[in-house]
Design an enzyme around this catalytic site. Sequence first.
Site, mmCIF file in Angstrom:
data_model
loop_
_atom_site.group_PDB
_atom_site.id
_atom_site.type_symbol
_atom_site.label_atom_id
_atom_site.label_comp_id
_atom_site.label_asym_id
_atom_site.label_seq_id
_atom_site.Cartn_x
_atom_site.Cartn_y
_atom_site.Cartn_z
ATOM 1 N N LYS A 13 0.840 -1.211 0.000
ATOM 2 C CA LYS A 13 0.000 0.000 0.000
ATOM 3 C C LYS A 13 0.877 1.264 0.000
ATOM 4 O O LYS A 13 0.689 2.160 -0.823
ATOM 5 C CB LYS A 13 -0.916 0.036 1.239
ATOM 6 C CG LYS A 13 -1.831 -1.154 1.389
ATOM 7 C CD LYS A 13 -2.716 -1.029 2.618
ATOM 8 C CE LYS A 13 -1.980 -1.045 3.935
ATOM 9 N NZ LYS A 13 -1.319 -2.310 4.276
ATOM 10 N N ARG A 88 -9.447 1.217 8.629
ATOM 11 C CA ARG A 88 -9.099 -0.159 8.972
ATOM 12 C C ARG A 88 -10.179 -0.833 9.800
ATOM 13 O O ARG A 88 -10.028 -1.998 10.163
ATOM 14 C CB ARG A 88 -7.823 -0.156 9.814
ATOM 15 C CG ARG A 88 -6.567 -0.283 9.026
ATOM 16 C CD ARG A 88 -5.432 -0.007 9.980
ATOM 17 N NE ARG A 88 -4.334 -0.851 9.762
ATOM 18 C CZ ARG A 88 -3.193 -0.442 9.200
ATOM 19 N NH1 ARG A 88 -3.057 0.794 8.780
ATOM 20 N NH2 ARG A 88 -2.204 -1.259 9.071
ATOM 21 N N ARG A 127 12.053 -5.761 5.221
ATOM 22 C CA ARG A 127 11.934 -4.297 5.095
ATOM 23 C C ARG A 127 12.925 -3.612 6.045
ATOM 24 O O ARG A 127 13.087 -4.018 7.187
ATOM 25 C CB ARG A 127 10.514 -3.859 5.447
ATOM 26 C CG ARG A 127 10.409 -2.337 5.566
ATOM 27 C CD ARG A 127 9.025 -1.821 5.542
ATOM 28 N NE ARG A 127 8.146 -2.448 6.513
ATOM 29 C CZ ARG A 127 6.825 -2.277 6.514
ATOM 30 N NH1 ARG A 127 6.270 -1.519 5.606
ATOM 31 N NH2 ARG A 127 6.091 -2.872 7.422
ATOM 32 N N ARG A 160 11.649 -2.029 11.494
ATOM 33 C CA ARG A 160 10.524 -1.551 12.304
ATOM 34 C C ARG A 160 10.256 -2.548 13.420
ATOM 35 O O ARG A 160 10.317 -3.752 13.196
ATOM 36 C CB ARG A 160 9.270 -1.422 11.416
ATOM 37 C CG ARG A 160 8.997 0.002 10.999
ATOM 38 C CD ARG A 160 7.939 0.117 9.955
ATOM 39 N NE ARG A 160 6.640 -0.474 10.254
ATOM 40 C CZ ARG A 160 5.564 -0.350 9.484
ATOM 41 N NH1 ARG A 160 5.627 0.362 8.383
ATOM 42 N NH2 ARG A 160 4.426 -0.933 9.802
ATOM 43 N N ARG A 171 -0.639 -8.403 13.541
ATOM 44 C CA ARG A 171 -1.144 -7.467 12.517
ATOM 45 C C ARG A 171 -2.016 -8.195 11.499
ATOM 46 O O ARG A 171 -3.042 -7.674 11.055
ATOM 47 C CB ARG A 171 0.029 -6.772 11.816
ATOM 48 C CG ARG A 171 0.703 -5.738 12.706
ATOM 49 C CD ARG A 171 2.105 -5.423 12.242
ATOM 50 N NE ARG A 171 2.175 -4.770 10.961
ATOM 51 C CZ ARG A 171 3.287 -4.704 10.224
ATOM 52 N NH1 ARG A 171 4.400 -5.244 10.647
ATOM 53 N NH2 ARG A 171 3.271 -4.064 9.087
HETATM 54 P P1 AP5 Z 1 4.840 -1.551 1.935
HETATM 55 O O1 AP5 Z 1 4.566 -0.755 0.730
HETATM 56 O O2 AP5 Z 1 5.431 -0.841 3.110
HETATM 57 O O3 AP5 Z 1 3.538 -2.328 2.363
HETATM 58 P P2 AP5 Z 1 2.297 -1.804 3.198
HETATM 59 O O4 AP5 Z 1 1.096 -2.515 2.682
HETATM 60 O O5 AP5 Z 1 2.269 -0.316 3.231
HETATM 61 O O6 AP5 Z 1 2.691 -2.438 4.592
HETATM 62 P P3 AP5 Z 1 2.819 -1.795 6.025
HETATM 63 O O7 AP5 Z 1 3.493 -2.838 6.860
HETATM 64 O O8 AP5 Z 1 3.456 -0.453 6.012
HETATM 65 O O9 AP5 Z 1 1.329 -1.670 6.362
HETATM 66 P P4 AP5 Z 1 0.671 -1.804 7.670
HETATM 67 O O10 AP5 Z 1 -0.694 -1.599 7.214
HETATM 68 O O11 AP5 Z 1 0.885 -3.010 8.486
HETATM 69 O O12 AP5 Z 1 1.438 -0.690 8.521
HETATM 70 P P5 AP5 Z 1 1.116 0.832 8.765
HETATM 71 O O13 AP5 Z 1 2.376 1.552 8.720
HETATM 72 O O14 AP5 Z 1 -0.018 1.295 7.952
HETATM 73 O O15 AP5 Z 1 5.771 -2.786 1.535
HETATM 74 C C1 AP5 Z 1 6.315 -3.659 2.492
HETATM 75 C C2 AP5 Z 1 7.707 -4.142 2.019
HETATM 76 O O16 AP5 Z 1 7.562 -4.884 0.813
HETATM 77 C C3 AP5 Z 1 8.674 -2.994 1.701
HETATM 78 O O17 AP5 Z 1 9.950 -3.368 2.130
HETATM 79 C C4 AP5 Z 1 8.629 -2.875 0.169
HETATM 80 O O18 AP5 Z 1 9.859 -2.435 -0.365
HETATM 81 C C5 AP5 Z 1 8.325 -4.319 -0.250
HETATM 82 N N1 AP5 Z 1 7.485 -4.351 -1.440
HETATM 83 C C6 AP5 Z 1 6.395 -3.597 -1.722
HETATM 84 N N2 AP5 Z 1 5.862 -3.945 -2.907
HETATM 85 C C7 AP5 Z 1 6.637 -4.970 -3.392
HETATM 86 C C8 AP5 Z 1 6.609 -5.763 -4.570
HETATM 87 N N3 AP5 Z 1 5.666 -5.593 -5.521
HETATM 88 N N4 AP5 Z 1 7.560 -6.728 -4.709
HETATM 89 C C9 AP5 Z 1 8.485 -6.904 -3.783
HETATM 90 N N5 AP5 Z 1 8.597 -6.185 -2.632
HETATM 91 C C10 AP5 Z 1 7.672 -5.223 -2.442
HETATM 92 O O19 AP5 Z 1 0.565 0.753 10.273
HETATM 93 C C11 AP5 Z 1 1.431 0.421 11.343
HETATM 94 C C12 AP5 Z 1 0.627 0.374 12.632
HETATM 95 O O20 AP5 Z 1 0.043 1.664 12.908
HETATM 96 C C13 AP5 Z 1 -0.567 -0.596 12.658
HETATM 97 O O21 AP5 Z 1 -0.187 -1.915 12.962
HETATM 98 C C14 AP5 Z 1 -1.446 0.041 13.751
HETATM 99 O O22 AP5 Z 1 -0.930 -0.241 15.034
HETATM 100 C C15 AP5 Z 1 -1.256 1.529 13.483
HETATM 101 N N6 AP5 Z 1 -2.255 2.067 12.545
HETATM 102 C C16 AP5 Z 1 -2.023 2.618 11.324
HETATM 103 N N7 AP5 Z 1 -3.166 2.992 10.744
HETATM 104 C C17 AP5 Z 1 -4.153 2.660 11.607
HETATM 105 C C18 AP5 Z 1 -5.571 2.776 11.566
HETATM 106 N N8 AP5 Z 1 -6.206 3.308 10.503
HETATM 107 N N9 AP5 Z 1 -6.282 2.330 12.638
HETATM 108 C C19 AP5 Z 1 -5.675 1.803 13.715
HETATM 109 N N10 AP5 Z 1 -4.337 1.666 13.814
HETATM 110 C C20 AP5 Z 1 -3.580 2.084 12.768
#
Ligand code: AP5
Length: 213
Positions: A13, A88, A127, A160, A171
């Site tokens: 994402k 979410r 990552r 992270r 998660r």
């Molecule tokens: P990446 O693009 O970072 O993937 P992502 O889907 O954004 O994954 P995240 O882990 O960042 O999402 P998340 O939803 O768990 O965490 P968030 O920060 O939102 O890609 C991941 C890796 O894969 C990277 O290394 C990238 O290079 C690689 N990659 C990407 N595409 C690729 C491809 N096509 N091929 C190969 N490699 C690839 O949230 C963190 C925490 O914050 C949550 O757990 C929660 O505690 C809190 N939080 C955030 N938002 C909310 C909410 N709305 N409500 C409640 N809590 C929340």
Amino acid sequence: MRVIFLGPPGSGKGTQAKRLVASHGIPQISTGDLLREAVRDDTPLGREANGYMTAGNLVPDRLVIALLLERIRRPDCGGGFILDGFPRTLAQAEALEEALKEKAQPVEVVVNLEIDTGEVVERLIGRRVCPNGHGEWHIRFNPPKEANRCDRCGDPLIQREDDQEESIRTRMEAYSRDTKPLIDYYRNQGLLHTIDALGNLDQVTGKIERIFS
Ligand code: AP5
């Protein structure tokens, strides 16, 4: 254009939303990034959110909804936005819908990134992020120019805290329990576009761009 990116942790994402910023000229808003910034700045919100995030649990709706609604009221969102990681929960989706209804500017497209668990675990374990918030890389799929160093500031990259195996499991459970129901919520509104998020970065970007054309 008002867009939501849905998908499990590690589905890409954040990576894909950042790529669209350049081609569509609208801001990417990641609640994960906003929360991590609050933790880094040691604000009251950051202190309250930190424990939930490290363990891989969702931060309570009341905190995240207030944070997001404040962010989308800023002038740079006048032409639209890409939400990455919000909503979410059903409560978050309804709060967003309500807020946008007041301005008669509803969400137009929901991109649902579909991917299997084995692939996301490999993506998350590999990552590495800049400790100063300059970006993120992957040791195999998207390596920095110099091994384990930030391309912008040169500082050593870190993992992270929530990219440890136990947090990843939590998660994924939170995603299945609280976020997956949003797929039907947006499908019923006729907004959902599901893509297979396997493939390299350019291939996935291509699939997303086809939705917009
Ligand atoms: P990446 O693009 O970072 O993937 P992502 O889907 O954004 O994954 P995240 O882990 O960042 O999402 P998340 O939803 O768990 O965490 P968030 O920060 O939102 O890609 C991941 C890796 O894969 C990277 O290394 C990238 O290079 C690689 N990659 C990407 N595409 C690729 C491809 N096509 N091929 C190969 N490699 C690839 O949230 C963190 C925490 O914050 C949550 O757990 C929660 O505690 C809190 N939080 C955030 N938002 C909310 C909410 N709305 N409500 C409640 N809590 C929340």
